[in-house]
Design a protein around this motif. Structure first.
Motif, mmCIF file in Angstrom:
data_model
loop_
_atom_site.group_PDB
_atom_site.id
_atom_site.type_symbol
_atom_site.label_atom_id
_atom_site.label_comp_id
_atom_site.label_asym_id
_atom_site.label_seq_id
_atom_site.Cartn_x
_atom_site.Cartn_y
_atom_site.Cartn_z
ATOM 1 N N GLY A 101 27.441 -28.510 56.022
ATOM 2 C CA GLY A 101 28.647 -28.590 55.237
ATOM 3 C C GLY A 101 29.824 -29.216 56.296
ATOM 4 O O GLY A 101 30.819 -29.383 55.640
ATOM 5 N N GLN A 102 29.579 -29.541 57.508
ATOM 6 C CA GLN A 102 30.725 -29.726 58.485
ATOM 7 C C GLN A 102 31.288 -31.000 57.871
ATOM 8 O O GLN A 102 30.696 -31.890 57.641
ATOM 9 C CB GLN A 102 30.003 -29.694 59.478
ATOM 10 N N CYS A 103 32.593 -31.036 57.928
ATOM 11 C CA CYS A 103 33.439 -32.281 57.681
ATOM 12 C C CYS A 103 34.671 -32.132 58.101
ATOM 13 O O CYS A 103 35.082 -31.005 58.565
ATOM 14 C CB CYS A 103 33.219 -32.723 56.178
ATOM 15 N N TRP A 104 35.454 -33.222 58.059
ATOM 16 C CA TRP A 104 36.828 -33.323 58.834
ATOM 17 C C TRP A 104 37.744 -32.217 57.960
ATOM 18 O O TRP A 104 38.613 -31.731 58.496
ATOM 19 C CB TRP A 104 37.424 -34.564 58.782
ATOM 20 N N TYR B 267 41.147 -29.913 59.112
ATOM 21 C CA TYR B 267 42.291 -29.487 58.193
ATOM 22 C C TYR B 267 42.042 -28.525 57.385
ATOM 23 O O TYR B 267 42.383 -28.364 56.251
ATOM 24 C CB TYR B 267 42.234 -30.969 57.569
ATOM 25 N N CYS B 268 41.385 -27.414 57.960
ATOM 26 C CA CYS B 268 40.884 -26.337 57.012
ATOM 27 C C CYS B 268 41.862 -25.699 55.824
ATOM 28 O O CYS B 268 43.033 -25.504 56.398
ATOM 29 C CB CYS B 268 40.400 -25.126 58.003
ATOM 30 N N PRO C 57 43.799 -23.248 63.774
ATOM 31 C CA PRO C 57 45.346 -22.736 63.827
ATOM 32 C C PRO C 57 46.091 -24.046 63.428
ATOM 33 O O PRO C 57 47.573 -23.720 63.243
ATOM 34 C CB PRO C 57 45.549 -22.149 65.185
ATOM 35 N N THR C 58 45.693 -25.207 63.826
ATOM 36 C CA THR C 58 47.013 -26.354 63.590
ATOM 37 C C THR C 58 46.842 -27.127 62.297
ATOM 38 O O THR C 58 47.547 -27.922 62.024
ATOM 39 C CB THR C 58 46.297 -27.428 64.648
ATOM 40 N N SER C 59 45.967 -26.343 61.350
ATOM 41 C CA SER C 59 45.769 -26.876 59.791
ATOM 42 C C SER C 59 47.020 -26.546 59.187
ATOM 43 O O SER C 59 47.739 -25.382 59.139
ATOM 44 C CB SER C 59 44.696 -26.754 59.263
ATOM 45 N N PRO C 60 47.618 -27.414 58.215
ATOM 46 C CA PRO C 60 48.714 -27.148 57.379
ATOM 47 C C PRO C 60 48.764 -25.853 56.824
ATOM 48 O O PRO C 60 49.875 -25.413 56.284
ATOM 49 C CB PRO C 60 48.882 -28.357 56.640
ATOM 50 N N ASP D 116 51.347 -30.188 51.158
ATOM 51 C CA ASP D 116 50.147 -30.892 51.739
ATOM 52 C C ASP D 116 48.981 -30.848 50.838
ATOM 53 O O ASP D 116 48.752 -30.001 50.047
ATOM 54 C CB ASP D 116 49.725 -30.295 53.221
ATOM 55 N N PHE D 117 48.152 -31.880 51.087
ATOM 56 C CA PHE D 117 46.930 -31.953 49.839
ATOM 57 C C PHE D 117 45.985 -30.908 50.108
ATOM 58 O O PHE D 117 45.245 -30.618 49.184
ATOM 59 C CB PHE D 117 46.140 -33.522 50.017
ATOM 60 N N SER D 118 45.883 -30.052 51.158
ATOM 61 C CA SER D 118 45.196 -29.086 51.363
ATOM 62 C C SER D 118 45.375 -27.859 50.470
ATOM 63 O O SER D 118 44.617 -27.107 50.184
ATOM 64 C CB SER D 118 44.989 -28.644 52.683
ATOM 65 N N ALA D 119 46.541 -27.847 49.919
ATOM 66 C CA ALA D 119 47.102 -26.593 49.017
ATOM 67 C C ALA D 119 46.387 -26.897 47.908
ATOM 68 O O ALA D 119 46.473 -26.016 46.915
ATOM 69 C CB ALA D 119 48.569 -26.605 48.857
ATOM 70 N N ILE D 120 45.606 -27.808 47.638
ATOM 71 C CA ILE D 120 44.688 -27.901 46.391
ATOM 72 C C ILE D 120 43.839 -26.560 46.357
ATOM 73 O O ILE D 120 43.499 -26.217 45.331
ATOM 74 C CB ILE D 120 43.881 -29.108 46.479
#
Ligand code: NAD
Length: 297
Positions: free
Chosen positions: A207-210, A215-216, A223-226, A280-284
Motif C-alpha cells: 500500500g506504500q505511496c507518496w 503527505y499522510c 509530522p511534516t504533513s499538512p 489542503d487536499f489531504s483534508a479529504i
C-alpha cells in the motif's frame, strides 16, 4: 540572457526571483499590483504590459492560472517576440489550449515548450521544482539553463503536449491515491487499529505511496504533513480539483476509461462546494470519514 516572465503569483514570483539570482535579466509582468511590487523588490525589471515584458527577450516564461488565460497572454506576447526566440509555458493547462499555444508560436517562427511543474510553492521557492517538458529537442535544450535555475529535476516527455499529459496523469494518480489512503485510515479507525500501526505496516507493504509516506492525511505518523498543521496548504483542494477536471476533459477527448479519476473529481467537487477548497487536499480524509483528523490520533 534576458527573460520575460509573465504571471508573478504564488509560483511565478519565486521562480522569477530564482532566475534573477542565477544571473538572468528578468523583465516581469503581472496584472496584480502586489505581485509587481514584490517582483520589483526582488530585482525583476517591471514591464507595463505582457508584450513589453516579452519584447527583446531571448526567452519568455508564462506561469498563469488556466489555459484560456494563458492563450490570451500568448496572443499578446507571441507577436512581440523576435523570430527564433523561445517561449515556455509552465502553467498547468488543458491539452487543447496547450496545442493551440504551440501552433501560435510555430506560426510566428518561435520555439516553444509546454513545461508544467511539480513541487508547489516550497519547490518554487527553493528552486527544487520538477519540470515535465513537451516540445522539440531544440526547445528543450534551449530551456535547460532556465529550468536548471528554477528546479532540480526535469524530463523531456516528448513532443508538444507531452509535458501537460504527464502532469495531468501524475496528478490524477495523486488525487486517487490520497482518497485511497484516507479511506484506509477511516476503515482502520473503525476497526480499532491504531493509525501508527496502520502506517507502520502500509508504509512497508504494497500500500506504500507518496500520499501515505510523505503527505499522510492523518496527524501523527508523518509530522511534516499538512494534517499536523490543521490542513493548511500545501496543495489546496481547489487546485487538485482543477487538475482532476483537466484529467477528465483529457480522458473524454482521448477516449480513455478513468472511472476512479471521475470518482475522485466528484469527491473533490463536493469538498469544494462545502467551502473547503482552500484547505489542503489531504483534508479529504475529514470529508470522507466525517472524523476530525485530530480525533482518534
Ligand atoms: P496564482 O493565482 O498565485 O498566480 C497566477 C498569477 O497570474 C497571478 O499573480 C495573476 O495576477 C496573474 N495573472 C492572471 N492573469 C494575468 C494576465 N492576463 N497577465 C498577467 N498576469 C496574469 O497561481 P499559482 O499558484 O502561482 O499557479 C500558477 C500555475 O501553476 C497554475 O496553472 C497552477 O495550476 C500551477 N501549479 C500550481 C502549484 C501550486 O502549488 N500553487 C503547483 C503546481 C502547478
Amino acid at each position: 540572457m534576458t527573460v520575460g516572465f509573465i504571471g508573478l503569483g504564488n509560483m511565478g514570483l519565486p521562480m522569477a526571483l530564482n532566475l534573477v539570482k542565477a544571473g538572468f535579466r528578468v523583465q516581469g509582468f503581472d496584472t496584480t499590483l502586489a505581485a509587481r511590487t514584490a517582483a520589483q523588490a526582488g530585482g525583476v525589471t517591471l514591464a507595463a504590459t505582457a508584450a513589453e515584458a516579452a519584447r527583446g527577450a531571448e526567452a519568455v516564461v508564462t506561469m498563469l492560472p488556466s489555459g484560456p488565460i494563458m492563450q490570451l497572454v500568448w496572443v499578446e506576447v507571441v507577436p512581440a517576440m523576435t523570430a527564433g526566440a523561445l517561449i515556455v509555458d509552465c502553467s498547468t493547462v488543458d491539452i487543447d489550449s496547450c496545442h493551440k499555444a504551440h501552433a501560435m508560436a510555430a506560426a510566428a517562427g518561435l520555439v516553444s515548450l509546454d513545461c508544467p511543474v511539480s513541487g508547489g510553492v516550497g519547490g518554487a521557492t527553493a528552486a527544487t521544482l520538477t519540470f515535465m517538458a513537451g516540445g522539440s529537442g531544440e526547445a528543450y535544450a534551449r530551456a535547460e539553463p532556465l529550468l536548471a535555475a528554477m528546479g532540480k529535476a526535469r524530463t523531456h516527455c516528448g513532443e508538444a503536449g507531452a509535458g501537460q499529459a504527464a502532469k495531468i496523469c501524475n496528478n490524477m494518480i495523486l488525487g486517487i491515491s490520497m482518497i485511497a489512503v484516507s479511506e484506509a485510515f477511516g476503515l482502520a479507525d473503525r476497526l480499532g487499529l491504531s493509525r501508527q500501526a496502520m502506517f507502520d505496516v502500509a508504509s512497508k507493504s504494497s500500500g506504500q505511496c507518496w500520499s501515505l509516506t510523505t503527505y499522510c492525511p492523518v496527524p501523527g505518523p508523518v509530522p511534516t504533513s499538512p494534517a499536523n498543521n490543521s490542513y493548511k496548504p500545501g496543495f489546496a483542494a481547489a487546485l487538485m480539483l482543477k487538475d482532476l477536471r483537466l484529467s477528465q476533459a483529457a480522458a473524454t477527448g482521448a477516449g480513455a476509461n478513468t472511472p476512479l479519476g471521475a470518482a475522485a473529481t466528484q469527491l473533490y467537487e463536493a469538498m469544494d462546494k462545502a467551502g473547503q477548497g482552500n484547505r489542503d487536499f489531504s483534508a479529504i480524509f475529514e470529508v470522507l470519514t466525517g472524523v476530525k483528523g485530530s480525533a482518534m490520533a
